[in-house]
Write an enzyme that holds these catalytic residues in place. Sequence first.
Site, PDB file in Angstrom:
ATOM      1  CD  GLU A  72     -22.156  24.217   9.794  1.00 35.30           C
ATOM      2  OE1 GLU A  72     -21.637  24.743  10.790  1.00 35.30           O
ATOM      3  OE2 GLU A  72     -21.817  23.098   9.354  1.00 35.30           O
ATOM      4  CG  ASP A  92     -22.674  19.916   9.443  1.00 33.19           C
ATOM      5  OD1 ASP A  92     -21.780  20.468   8.780  1.00 33.19           O
ATOM      6  OD2 ASP A  92     -22.706  19.933  10.678  1.00 33.19           O
ATOM      7  CB  ILE A  94     -16.971  19.449   7.007  1.00 29.15           C
ATOM      8  CG1 ILE A  94     -16.592  19.289   5.547  1.00 29.15           C
ATOM      9  CG2 ILE A  94     -15.930  18.775   7.896  1.00 29.15           C
ATOM     10  CD1 ILE A  94     -15.230  19.867   5.185  1.00 29.15           C
ATOM     11  CG  ASP A  95     -21.085  17.522  12.664  1.00 30.00           C
ATOM     12  OD1 ASP A  95     -21.103  18.693  13.081  1.00 30.00           O
ATOM     13  OD2 ASP A  95     -21.391  16.546  13.377  1.00 30.00           O
ATOM     14  CB  THR A  97     -15.181  22.552  10.692  1.00 29.55           C
ATOM     15  OG1 THR A  97     -16.382  22.347   9.929  1.00 29.55           O
ATOM     16  CG2 THR A  97     -14.198  23.356   9.859  1.00 29.55           C
ATOM     17  CG  ASP A 221     -24.684  20.514  14.199  1.00 30.31           C
ATOM     18  OD1 ASP A 221     -23.673  20.437  13.482  1.00 30.31           O
ATOM     19  OD2 ASP A 221     -25.052  21.557  14.763  1.00 30.31           O
TER      20      ASP A 221
END
Length: 276
Positions: A72, A92, A94-95, A97, A221
């Site tokens: 990402e 990803d 930190i999905d 955030t 994601d």
Amino acid sequence: MTSAENIDAYFDCVLGLTKIAGELIREKVKAGVKVNTKDCDIDLVTETDQEVEKLLINGLKTNFPSHKFIGEETVASGQKCELSNSPTWVIDPIDGTMNFVHAFPHCCISVALFIDAAPVIGIIYNPTLEQLFTAKKGQGAYLNGEKIHVSKVATMNKALLMMENGTSREPERVKTVFANHQILIPKLHGTRTLGSAALNMAMVAMGAADAYFEFGIHIWDIGAGEILITEAGGVVIDPVGGPLDRCSRRVLCASTNDLAVEFTKCLQQYYPMPRD
């Protein structure tokens, strides 16, 4: 390249790195988070997103130098998003955030390995709640080592739907979100939102929810969530029906094909641009 032995080696390596990254996230939540914005005031990125992605990519490159990467934050910095037949890690860091920034305990690391443009490994790890979802192609899906399955719900009136508003404030997308709330809520058993596409998909995989759809998400994601759901017995398709186009920024997943088809018949559609 795709032998069981190689898949196991890839999995063991990325699992170890993911756990290290999870510890970093826990430490940063306690210490406080420095925040920047991307496209708008609620589309956030933190130094921790960038640190976690760097940790994962560097660790995987060291072990598998021929592999490719879609991350990402690297895409946000200008790298092209390209899914080929080569082994490609889709990350990803930190999905969720927004949740991370607020210390709301629903954010996760999402990592998938694609080979021949299809996922063969998926890991979704919520380090705050110690939820570790894992899947390998043909070997089922697991939560903390225990096998998980989707529910058997086949009709909308009995379905709990994971549904997000998203970060985009593009007028046509917002209009579509509101329209689908009006269309769907009277037809459903209920709706929930976790603020993370990956965790929403994990809820479907473990049978805690029955369906999830979203317009505007990205391949990073949903990459791990796709294999988690399919290995748990569920379906992941395009929201209008037919095969999932992983770069379309559109997804619909459900516990059963009958339930997925029912959703496709009533959703108001939206086609985000640009594609991944």
